[in-house]
Enzyme design. Structure first.
Site, PDB file in Angstrom:
ATOM      1  N   GLU A 118       0.594  -1.027   0.008  1.00 36.83           N
ATOM      2  CA  GLU A 118      -0.027   0.049  -0.073  1.00 36.83           C
ATOM      3  C   GLU A 118       0.817   1.131   0.040  1.00 36.83           C
ATOM      4  O   GLU A 118       1.855   1.368   0.616  1.00 36.83           O
ATOM      5  CB  GLU A 118      -0.858   0.163   1.233  1.00 36.83           C
ATOM      6  N   GLU A 295      -5.488  -2.879  12.690  1.00 32.36           N
ATOM      7  CA  GLU A 295      -5.356  -3.811  11.334  1.00 32.36           C
ATOM      8  C   GLU A 295      -6.292  -4.835  11.326  1.00 32.36           C
ATOM      9  O   GLU A 295      -6.711  -5.415  10.185  1.00 32.36           O
ATOM     10  CB  GLU A 295      -3.690  -4.160  11.456  1.00 32.36           C
TER      11      GLU A 295
HETATM   12  N1  HT7 Z   1      -3.303   0.638   5.559  1.00 31.20           N
HETATM   13  C1  HT7 Z   1      -2.087   1.005   6.029  1.00 31.20           C
HETATM   14  C2  HT7 Z   1      -1.214   2.133   5.401  1.00 31.20           C
HETATM   15  C3  HT7 Z   1       0.125   2.043   5.413  1.00 31.20           C
HETATM   16  C4  HT7 Z   1       1.124   2.648   4.472  1.00 31.20           C
HETATM   17  C5  HT7 Z   1       0.866   3.852   3.601  1.00 31.20           C
HETATM   18  C6  HT7 Z   1       1.893   4.661   3.204  1.00 31.20           C
HETATM   19  C7  HT7 Z   1       3.121   3.956   3.192  1.00 31.20           C
HETATM   20  C8  HT7 Z   1       3.383   2.921   3.971  1.00 31.20           C
HETATM   21  C9  HT7 Z   1       2.292   2.350   4.661  1.00 31.20           C
HETATM   22  N2  HT7 Z   1       2.293   1.295   5.518  1.00 31.20           N
HETATM   23  C10 HT7 Z   1       0.949   1.001   5.879  1.00 31.20           C
HETATM   24  C11 HT7 Z   1      -1.720   1.094   7.404  1.00 31.20           C
HETATM   25  C12 HT7 Z   1      -3.234   1.368   8.104  1.00 31.20           C
HETATM   26  O1  HT7 Z   1      -3.587   2.531   8.025  1.00 31.20           O
HETATM   27  O2  HT7 Z   1      -3.658   0.437   8.733  1.00 31.20           O
HETATM   28 ZN    ZN Z   2      -5.667   1.780   8.541  1.00 23.27          ZN
END
Ligand code: HT7
Ligand code: ZN
Length: 860
Positions: A118, A295
């Site tokens: 992501e 999570e």
């Molecule tokens: N949904 C995940 C987002 C996330 C993220 C975004 C950009 C760069 C690195 C990253 N690692 C995780 C985390 C969450 O909101 O649960």
């Molecule tokens: Zn999240």
């Protein structure tokens, strides 16, 4: 720059119902073979198959088993011309995980291989339509040297595994749930698991495993408890059951964010998994619990129902933050949790909403999506959905979420889909409410009160304004639900709460039965994420701080009392008499809170906390941060002296409470260090002795870190001794050494800036580990006295960091732009120095898209 617009969304031309991924894993050269079953999308534009890539080279492309030449690169993307409607496309690439310092895609972390996809990391692994509305079933084969990578994990369920004579072994994983590429994950390495089991509400057994490096397995119990509690809570509160036979969590040291909700294989920053009393504070324990829950909850709010495009990020993040906040509230003290969440919102999101990077919770455009993982999308997004719960009540809100999950299970949905489901399920009209998704900026609500003694009526007159934000000069009125109570001055009670729902720019509401003007308690529980300017005298605030039956309102009254006083002081509006009167009122209210035997210590700990400098600075425009700091410190010192005996008594009482994870013991630890903080401002010598004693006697990290934090701010010999002892004792624990960096960078010590410069040269410092970078430089950027040094040296230090870090990790580097970007609200001399540093960064010949976007918006 290329600007992606929300309005330009088009369905994908091709879908990929199934994908087989073959990895020949190696730290320096991993071979990836991706076989995509592609189908033309009836809803698409009939165009070619566009496979996103980022820095990839296709070694071979074949279609239906035959070499294929009708493809071309369009920038980083590979575009394949395909006749007909269905094909199998196979592409081979090779990537170098060790060279991947951006920690996006497949990367190496201390001999381990892991992924972060992501938002757009999958395209750094293989060519693919890397957009969240392309959902595929994944079958993944991992092959690696068995000695170096004894554990091979991916999403879903393990299907088969085996060994070869050449020392390699392999594992096949299959995830039956179609998912977007951003939820793909793999981990390979030498890890050991703590295991447990959960039986779901329909009686299915789920194996749970938390994978860590050898030696860390003694610190996973709290995370496992949190996971099991989350699974149970989501069934009971939202009716959501887990849907695979296995749930794996892996903890890694090098990670850009807190954690990642990959389907069935969550990957975590070690910071949010590892905890034991010796090395983790109570706040760390809460962080682990909250992030594990967050999570896990994504399995439904994010994975089963995902986002159509990245503009819809708050669909999953805002909702999931709300869910994790509700969970944590149910695990401990709900009022304290609410106060903590509002504090985060005010210190992180309010400044974002009033600055150059302000955006609606559903942004309209972006250059780099990683820059939109913000407090606005996450925390304000949660507040917006929380307001729906206020409007609907819990049962009707649950009917709305049930309908949402039922309607959109297996789909990539939009924020609009969510709002419509809540409307339909909860029976609400949210037409105007939708503006919360469209308009940025924190609404300001001004309240006036008139009392007519003859009729006994009270009229509340409201005016709301939403400030202009970049690209949105003119705003429309919002729907603002305000839980309100009117306290009778004679009885000290109110006759029931009212839900006042504002919808117009100006509105009045009348209440009967008041012989004299009541005391107004408004926005109770922080029912709306707005700033309120209400007619509350010092006497009213003292009354509410002591007596309001809404715990948040009580906290808020105490905060307001201090905010009003300090803002007047900073703005030079206090003469000696009014300063004394203001201090006396605050001291009286605080003394009463310290003496109130009906309060539990966790809540008392909230009530005695002074508003932070960031929140205070938000109330003044333009602000001189040095004056805010000086006035706040002076008040703290006065309160430390005035209530000296109470603080000493409190410190002694709390010191006698033995370690435990129960609320009483946690409350005692929280107050113990707060007492030290006030004493340190009043009498540094005495405080240093007490802090040293607390440090020496500490049998847990909360007490030890609290004592060291106080010592760090003082110019006393005990400071250096304690710092040296702390470093030596925890030298082999990276997370604790992060604390050692943070405490010094965030300290009240007058030479904190010099300390940070020296720490950046320390053997333990590295730019390649995000936790370490944040430990030193985020703590520094949040230390107003040091960051806002009058000569601009703090700004230069952060600009130097951004320039040095950007080529290594643009995602993390971009996070440091916001503190410099606040220049417009700072007094002119410092503002010019901040702007000059932004211009210096902008002039650099090569910048990541991440940093370029944040800097250019900050200069606009
Ligand atoms: N949904 C995940 C987002 C996330 C993220 C975004 C950009 C760069 C690195 C990253 N690692 C995780 C985390 C969450 O909101 O649960
Ligand atoms: Zn999240």
């Amino acid at each position: 720059p290329v600007v992606i617009q929300r309005a330009d969304y088009r369905p994908p031309a091709w879908l990929v119902p199934d994908i087989a991924l073959d990895f020949l894993l190696d730290l320096a050269a991993t071979q990836v073979t991706a076989t995509l079953d592609v189908e033309r999308n009836a809803a698409g534009d009939g165009g070619p198959l566009r496979l996103n890539g980022d820095g990839l080279v296709a070694q071979s492309v074949s279609v239906d088993g035959e070499p294929h030449s009708a493809w071309a690169m369009d920038g980083d993307d590979l575009v394949v011309e395909l006749p007909g409607d269905a094909h199998q496309v196979t592409i081979e690439t090779t990537i170098d995980p060790t060279a991947n310092t951006q920690l996006s895609g497949l990367y190496a972390s201390g001999g381990l291989l892991c992924t972060q996809c992501e938002a757009e990391g999958f395209r750094r692994i293989t060519f693919f339509p890397d957009r969240p509305d392309v959902l595929s079933r994944y079958t993944v084969t991992l092959t690696a040297d068995k000695a170096a990578f004894p554990v091979l994990l991916s999403n879903g369920n393990p299907m088969d595994s085996g060994e070869e004579d050449d020392g390699t072994h392999w594992a096949i994983w299959h995830d039956p749930w179609p998912k977007p590429s951003y939820l793909f994950a793999l981990v390979a390495g030498d890890l050991i698991a703590t295991r447990d089991r959960f039986t779901t509400m329909s009686g299915r057994d789920v194996d749970l495993a938390i994978w860590v490096r050898a030696g860390d397995e003694t610190r996973t119990a709290h995370a496992m408890r949190a996971l099991i509690a989350s699974m149970d809570w989501d069934e009971k509160v939202y009716g959501r059951e887990y849907d695979l036979d296995l749930f794996n969590i892996v903890a890694v040291s090098d990670f850009n964010a807190g954690a990642m909700e990959n389907k069935g294989l969550n990957i975590f920053n070690t910071r949010y998994i590892l905890a034991d009393p010796e090395t983790a504070t109570d706040a760390d324990y809460d962080g682990v619990e909250g992030v594990v829950a967050h999570e896990y909850f994504h399995n439904w709010s994010g994975n089963r129902v995902t986002c159509r495009d990245w503009f819809q990020l708050s669909l999953k993040e805002g909702f999931t933050v709300l869910r994790d906040q509700q969970f944590s509230a149910d695990q401990g003290s709900a009022p304290v949790k609410r106060i903590e969440d509002v504090r985060v919102l005010r210190s992180a999101q309010f400044p974002e909403d009033s600055g150059p990077l302000a955006h609606p919770i559903r942004p309209d455009s972006y250059q780099e999506i990683s820059n939109f993982y913000t407090a606005t999308v996450y925390n304000k997004g949660a507040e917006v959905i929380r307001m729906m719960t206020v409007l609907a009540g819990p049962e009707r809100f649950r009917a709305g979420t049930d309908l949402y999950f039922e309607r959109h299970d297996g789909e990539a949905a939009t924020c609009e889909d969510f709002v419509t489901a809540i409307e339909d399920g909860a029976g609400l009209d949210l037409k105007q409410f939708r503006r919360w998704y469209e308009q940025a900026g924190t609404p300001q609500v001004d309240v006036g009160m008139t009392h007519d003694a003859a009729s006994g009526t009270v009229t509340l007159a409201f005016k709301q304004t939403v400030p202009p934000t970049p690209g949105q000069p003119v705003k429309q009125p919002m729907v603002i639900p305000l839980r309100t109570a009117l306290f009778d001055r004679a009885t000290g009670r109110h006759g029931g709460e009212h839900l006042i729902v504002l919808a117009d720019a100006a509105q009045t509401f009348t209440f009967d039965g008041f012989a004299e003007a009541p005391v107004l308690s408004i926005n109770r529980g922080f029912s709306a994420p707005v700033a309120i300017n209400a007619p509350q005298s010092v006497e009213d605030l003292v009354f509410l701080a002591g007596h309001d039956d809404d715990a948040f309102a009580r906290y808020e009254a105490m905060q307001q009392l201090v905010v009003q006083h300090l803002v007047a002081a900073v703005e030079g509006r206090l003469d000696d008499a009014s300063r004394e009167a203001g201090r006396a009122a605050i001291g009286g209210a605080l003394g009463a809170i310290l003496a109130d035997t009906a309060l539990d210590d966790l809540m008392r700990g909230e009530l005695v906390m002074l508003p932070g400098e960031a929140y205070l600075a938000e109330q003044i425009n333009p602000v001189d941060p040095a004056r805010v700091h000086a006035e706040r410190e002076a008040l703290k010192a006065w309160l430390g002296r005035e209530l000296g005996d109470a603080w000493r008594g409190l410190h002694d009482r709390c010191t006698a409470v033995p370690y435990g994870l129960d609320a009483a013991a946690r409350g005692a630890r929280k107050l113990k260090t707060q007492a030290l903080v006030y004493l340190a401002a009043a009498d540094p010598v005495e405080a240093a002795q007490r802090a040293k004693a607390q440090y020496d006697a500490a049998d847990n990290m909360t007490d030890r870190q609290g004592a060291l934090m106080v010592l760090c701010g003082l110019d006393v010999p005990a400071r250096d001794d304690a710092l040296a002892h702390f470093h030596a004792r925890f030298a082999d624990n990276r997370l604790v050494i992060d604390k050692w960096f943070s405490l010094q960078a965030g300290s009240l010590h007058p030479r904190a800036l010099d300390h940070v410069r020296a720490l950046a040269q320390h053997a333990d410092f590295t730019l390649t580990n995000p936790n370490r970078v944040r430990a030193l430089y985020m703590a520094f950027a949040a230390n107003p006295q040091a960051f806002h040094a009058a000569d601009g040296a703090g700004y230069a230090l952060i600009a130097d960091l951004i320039l040095a870090l950007d080529p290594i990790n643009g995602n993390v580097a971009a996070r440091f732009v916001a503190p410099l970007g606040r220049w417009r609200r700072i007094e002119p001399v410092r503002a010019a120095l901040m702007r000059a540093q932004l211009e210096r960064i902008a002039a650099a010949p090569r910048l990541s898209r991440d940093v370029r976007e944040q800097v250019s918006k900050s200069l606009d």
